[in-house]
Design a protein around this motif. Structure first.
Motif, short mmCIF file in Angstrom:
data_model
loop_
_atom_site.label_atom_id
_atom_site.label_comp_id
_atom_site.label_asym_id
_atom_site.label_seq_id
_atom_site.Cartn_x
_atom_site.Cartn_y
_atom_site.Cartn_z
N THR A 211 0.78 -1.17 -0.31
CA THR A 211 0.18 0.03 -0.39
C THR A 211 1.32 1.03 0.03
OG1 THR A 211 0.13 0.25 2.72
CG2 THR A 211 -1.84 -1.16 1.63
N TRP A 214 4.01 4.84 -4.87
CA TRP A 214 4.79 4.85 -6.60
C TRP A 214 6.57 5.27 -6.29
CZ3 TRP A 214 4.79 0.45 -9.35
CH2 TRP A 214 3.17 0.19 -10.32
N THR A 237 1.01 1.70 -4.63
CA THR A 237 -0.52 2.47 -4.65
C THR A 237 -0.02 4.20 -5.55
OG1 THR A 237 -2.87 3.14 -4.00
CG2 THR A 237 -0.78 3.32 -2.99
N ASP A 238 -0.64 5.38 -5.12
CA ASP A 238 -0.72 6.60 -5.29
C ASP A 238 -0.96 7.17 -4.30
OD1 ASP A 238 0.51 8.78 -5.85
OD2 ASP A 238 -1.78 9.48 -7.70
N THR A 242 -8.12 10.20 -4.77
CA THR A 242 -8.83 9.94 -6.27
C THR A 242 -10.18 10.10 -6.73
OG1 THR A 242 -10.56 8.33 -4.20
CG2 THR A 242 -8.31 7.79 -5.09
N ARG A 248 -7.56 6.79 -0.72
CA ARG A 248 -7.68 5.44 -1.45
C ARG A 248 -7.20 4.36 -0.45
NH1 ARG A 248 -5.04 6.50 -6.28
NH2 ARG A 248 -4.88 8.69 -5.43
N GLY A 250 -5.94 0.82 0.81
CA GLY A 250 -5.22 -0.08 0.55
C GLY A 250 -5.42 -1.33 0.53
N HIS A 253 -6.57 -2.61 -2.70
CA HIS A 253 -5.44 -2.19 -4.10
C HIS A 253 -4.71 -3.35 -4.07
CE1 HIS A 253 -1.79 -1.12 -5.22
NE2 HIS A 253 -1.22 -1.25 -4.52
N CYS A 257 -5.00 -6.10 -6.50
CA CYS A 257 -3.43 -7.33 -7.59
C CYS A 257 -3.76 -8.17 -7.46
CB CYS A 257 -2.16 -6.52 -6.04
SG CYS A 257 -2.24 -4.58 -6.75
#
Length: 353
Positions: A211, A214, A237-238, A242, A248, A250, A253, A257
């Motif tokens: 989480t 980047w 993630t970023d 969002t 966002r 985690g 995410h 994935c």
């Protein structure tokens, strides 16, 4: 299409203003490449386009080291600089594989995430060329999994391979932004376990799912290389707003994935490795229940009472695999990688070397 969240609209407007001012001052862009992956049918190329004072040229001279490190990774050892960057939103990008070109644009966060079909790459490591009009050309490493490979590892990062004591906000921020990366500590034995398991399954992929942002990929990659971890794609993630909210999820995410890996590499049965300090047991249990044909075993690093207390303010684990799923799978629990390796070999039917 629903209207983007107000937070995303504000963030995008800010990035446009800042990027516009930078371009008027003569700034260009650079493409920071990440490790990608794929199979015989498709490959996923990852990177990020950022504003920079001058064109960015990779410094690595040994082409053979492409898959061992991010050749365009920043040289900064303290992470705060990588979090004060401006994405080049909607910047055109061209990916070249042999004589073929594939064109796309960076997203609102500057992220390049392109899936290419009919790529013609053989199994193994490859370089693909990436070009953008205002950036120096660079290359990204991609690992193509052999069609006959059925073994793979998915690993969490925080408190699984590196001690972070998340989510203590002040300490976590200090570790990420200010602490010299050379002082970060690897979880004992985990690098050895990963190397041994992959050595027993040549050509198997390892994918790290986190989480984290980047922005942290260059520092994490250097840390993993020094600590002896086998390198593979890092699916991060970023941080920030969002199109649906201020923050966002985690868990969403990681869940996304896992399911994407199951779709893109359908022949792989994964060994899922995480820790009991956050939500890995329940997430892995949920995925195993939904896709039992895609999970070979689960490994959970057991945090100490002190680590548990610092992570979520209670000295005992509050998330357990058995609470969430009835699927019978080998479950390995250990405080370090050496102990977990022995358990994994027994669970997978391996023989100790």
């Amino acid at each position: 299409m629903p209207r983007p969240h107000a937070a995303a609209i504000l963030e995008d407007a800010w990035h446009r203003q800042v990027a516009g001012a930078m371009r008027r001052r003569g700034w260009g862009t650079r493409v920071l490449t990440f490790t990608g992956y794929g199979n015989a049918d498709r490959v996923r190329v990852l990177g990020r386009v950022l504003m920079t004072r001058r064109p960015y040229a990779p410094a690595a001279a040994d082409a053979r080291a492409t898959w061992l490190e991010l050749r365009t990774a920043d040289s900064e050892r303290r992470g705060w600089r990588s979090f004060f960057t401006t994405p080049a939103s909607d910047e055109p990008v061209t990916v070249r594989i042999g004589e073929r070109e594939f064109r796309t644009r960076a997203d609102r966060s500057g992220l390049l995430d392109l899936t290419i079909t009919d790529h013609g790459l053989a199994p193994g490591w490859h370089d693909v060329e990436i070009a953008s009009p205002r950036a120096a050309d660079t290359t990204a490493a991609v690992f193509v999994v052999d069609p006959g490979q059925t073994f793979g590892i998915v690993s969490d990062i925080d408190d699984t391979i590196i001690t972070t004591t998340m989510p203590r906000p002040m300490i976590a921020a200090y570790n990420t932004f200010f602490r010299h990366e050379g002082t970060r500590r690897a979880v004992p034995g985990m690098a050895t376990m990963y190397r041994e398991l992959l050595a027993e399954h040549p050509g198997a992929p390892i994918v790290y799912v986190s989480t984290g942002a980047w922005n942290a990929v260059p520092q994490l990659t250097r840390f993993m290389r020094r600590a002896g971890y086998p390198l593979g794609p890092l699916l991060m993630t970023d941080w920030g707003p969002t199109n649906t909210g201020w923050f966002r999820s985690g868990r969403d995410h990681k869940r996304a994935c896992l399911h994407r890996l199951a779709r893109e590499l359908p022949e792989i049965r994964w060994v899922l490795i995480g820790d009991d300090g956050q939500h890995d047991p329940s997430l892995y249990g949920e995925f195993a229940e939904q896709r039992p044909d895609r999970v070979r075993a689960i490994g959970i690093r057991v945090l100490t009472a002190t680590e548990q207390l610092l992570s979520h303010f209670t000295p005992i684990a509050t998330d357990d695999y058995e609470q969430h799923v009835g699927v019978e799978l080998p479950i390995c629990r250990a405080a370090d990688g050496w102990t977990m390796l022995e358990q994994m070999r027994q669970a997978l039917g391996g023989v100790r070397a």
